[in-house]
Design a protein around this motif. Structure first.
Motif, PDB file in Angstrom:
ATOM      1  N   GLU A 103       0.825  -1.203   0.000  1.00  0.00           N
ATOM      2  CA  GLU A 103       0.000   0.000   0.000  1.00  0.00           C
ATOM      3  C   GLU A 103       0.864   1.260   0.000  1.00  0.00           C
ATOM      4  O   GLU A 103       0.559   2.243  -0.676  1.00  0.00           O
ATOM      5  CB  GLU A 103      -0.932  -0.003   1.210  1.00  0.00           C
ATOM      6  N   LEU A 104       1.964   1.214   0.737  1.00  0.00           N
ATOM      7  CA  LEU A 104       2.883   2.346   0.796  1.00  0.00           C
ATOM      8  C   LEU A 104       3.499   2.627  -0.575  1.00  0.00           C
ATOM      9  O   LEU A 104       3.595   3.779  -1.006  1.00  0.00           O
ATOM     10  CB  LEU A 104       3.975   2.074   1.836  1.00  0.00           C
TER      11      LEU A 104
ATOM     12  N   MET B 263       0.963   4.276  -2.729  1.00  0.00           N
ATOM     13  CA  MET B 263       0.777   5.673  -2.332  1.00  0.00           C
ATOM     14  C   MET B 263       1.933   6.539  -2.848  1.00  0.00           C
ATOM     15  O   MET B 263       1.713   7.635  -3.362  1.00  0.00           O
ATOM     16  CB  MET B 263       0.665   5.784  -0.803  1.00  0.00           C
ATOM     17  N   MET B 264       3.156   6.043  -2.705  1.00  0.00           N
ATOM     18  CA  MET B 264       4.320   6.813  -3.148  1.00  0.00           C
ATOM     19  C   MET B 264       4.314   6.959  -4.672  1.00  0.00           C
ATOM     20  O   MET B 264       4.648   8.021  -5.195  1.00  0.00           O
ATOM     21  CB  MET B 264       5.618   6.159  -2.673  1.00  0.00           C
TER      22      MET B 264
ATOM     23  N   TYR C  98       2.293  17.293  -5.574  1.00  0.00           N
ATOM     24  CA  TYR C  98       2.763  17.764  -4.272  1.00  0.00           C
ATOM     25  C   TYR C  98       3.936  18.700  -4.527  1.00  0.00           C
ATOM     26  O   TYR C  98       5.016  18.279  -4.897  1.00  0.00           O
ATOM     27  CB  TYR C  98       3.205  16.590  -3.392  1.00  0.00           C
TER      28      TYR C  98
ATOM     29  N   LEU D 164       7.990  11.990   4.421  1.00  0.00           N
ATOM     30  CA  LEU D 164       6.585  11.727   4.104  1.00  0.00           C
ATOM     31  C   LEU D 164       6.330  10.225   4.059  1.00  0.00           C
ATOM     32  O   LEU D 164       5.337   9.738   4.600  1.00  0.00           O
ATOM     33  CB  LEU D 164       6.214  12.380   2.766  1.00  0.00           C
ATOM     34  N   ARG D 165       7.246   9.481   3.451  1.00  0.00           N
ATOM     35  CA  ARG D 165       7.125   8.028   3.368  1.00  0.00           C
ATOM     36  C   ARG D 165       7.118   7.403   4.768  1.00  0.00           C
ATOM     37  O   ARG D 165       6.281   6.555   5.067  1.00  0.00           O
ATOM     38  CB  ARG D 165       8.263   7.449   2.536  1.00  0.00           C
TER      39      ARG D 165
ATOM     40  N   SER E 246       6.335   8.822   7.564  1.00  0.00           N
ATOM     41  CA  SER E 246       5.103   9.233   8.234  1.00  0.00           C
ATOM     42  C   SER E 246       3.913   8.402   7.756  1.00  0.00           C
ATOM     43  O   SER E 246       3.097   7.936   8.560  1.00  0.00           O
ATOM     44  CB  SER E 246       4.848  10.721   7.979  1.00  0.00           C
ATOM     45  N   MET E 247       3.810   8.205   6.449  1.00  0.00           N
ATOM     46  CA  MET E 247       2.706   7.408   5.904  1.00  0.00           C
ATOM     47  C   MET E 247       2.808   5.954   6.379  1.00  0.00           C
ATOM     48  O   MET E 247       1.795   5.330   6.700  1.00  0.00           O
ATOM     49  CB  MET E 247       2.688   7.472   4.380  1.00  0.00           C
ATOM     50  N   GLU E 248       4.041   5.417   6.441  1.00  0.00           N
ATOM     51  CA  GLU E 248       4.220   4.043   6.892  1.00  0.00           C
ATOM     52  C   GLU E 248       3.775   3.897   8.346  1.00  0.00           C
ATOM     53  O   GLU E 248       3.069   2.954   8.701  1.00  0.00           O
ATOM     54  CB  GLU E 248       5.682   3.611   6.749  1.00  0.00           C
TER      55      GLU E 248
ATOM     56  N   THR F 186       1.636   5.758   9.911  1.00  0.00           N
ATOM     57  CA  THR F 186       0.184   5.920   9.941  1.00  0.00           C
ATOM     58  C   THR F 186      -0.520   4.626   9.520  1.00  0.00           C
ATOM     59  O   THR F 186      -1.510   4.222  10.144  1.00  0.00           O
ATOM     60  CB  THR F 186      -0.247   7.080   9.025  1.00  0.00           C
ATOM     61  N   LEU F 187      -0.005   3.966   8.488  1.00  0.00           N
ATOM     62  CA  LEU F 187      -0.590   2.693   8.052  1.00  0.00           C
ATOM     63  C   LEU F 187      -0.475   1.635   9.142  1.00  0.00           C
ATOM     64  O   LEU F 187      -1.419   0.884   9.394  1.00  0.00           O
ATOM     65  CB  LEU F 187       0.087   2.202   6.771  1.00  0.00           C
TER      66      LEU F 187
END
Length: 147
Positions: A86-87, A90-91, A102, A118-119, A121-123, A125-126
């Motif tokens: 999923e990451l 998203m990237m 962005y 950002l990566r 942070s998203m990881e 969060t997931l």
């Protein structure tokens, strides 16, 4: 012992660098690097931040417990693979031509450093959202704790 455990925890999250962890903890990269090399020991406040970030106890960080107790909502190997997949999606969505652009100050693309943050942070969060979903939707009879 602390240095090895710290290094292993960071490397267990594939995209997390020493620089990322230094920023998360609010210390210089050289300071964080010295923690992993065993040259310095972080103060208690930083140790607590590290334990909270990785979801482990201070006893585990210091090698007092051989293995951290797995909670019913802990992520398993399949969850980790799903998060990485999923990451990546998203990237890729941030960089392809049909995606939302962005931009920084409307002029230039996201820098490599900002993209890495950002990566990370998203990881995180997931990971958190998967754990929260497991906590909420796991039937009581399958829970191995009284939480």
């Amino acid at each position: 012992m602390f240095a090895k455990i710290l290094t292993d925890l960071r490397k267990s999250q594939t995209s997390l660098t020493q620089n990322d962890m230094a920023k998360i903890l609010g210390v210089a990269k050289t300071t964080y690097s010295s923690y992993e090399q065993g040259k310095r020991m972080p103060d208690m406040e930083i140790q607590k931040k590290i334990a909270d970030y990785y979801g482990v106890s201070l006893d585990y960080l210091h090698g007092i417990k051989d293995q951290e107790e797995r909670k019913y909502y802990s992520l398993n190997e399949k969850d980790e693979k799903d998060i990485q997949k999923e990451l990546e999606e998203m990237m890729n969505g941030l960089t392809n031509d049909t995606s939302l652009a962005y931009m920084k100050n409307g002029e230039s693309e996201l820098s490599e450093e900002d993209a890495a943050l950002l990566r990370a942070s998203m990881e995180q969060t997931l990971r958190l959202s998967k754990e929260l979903a497991k906590k909420k939707f796991t039937p009581k009879k399958y829970r191995n704790t009284k939480e």
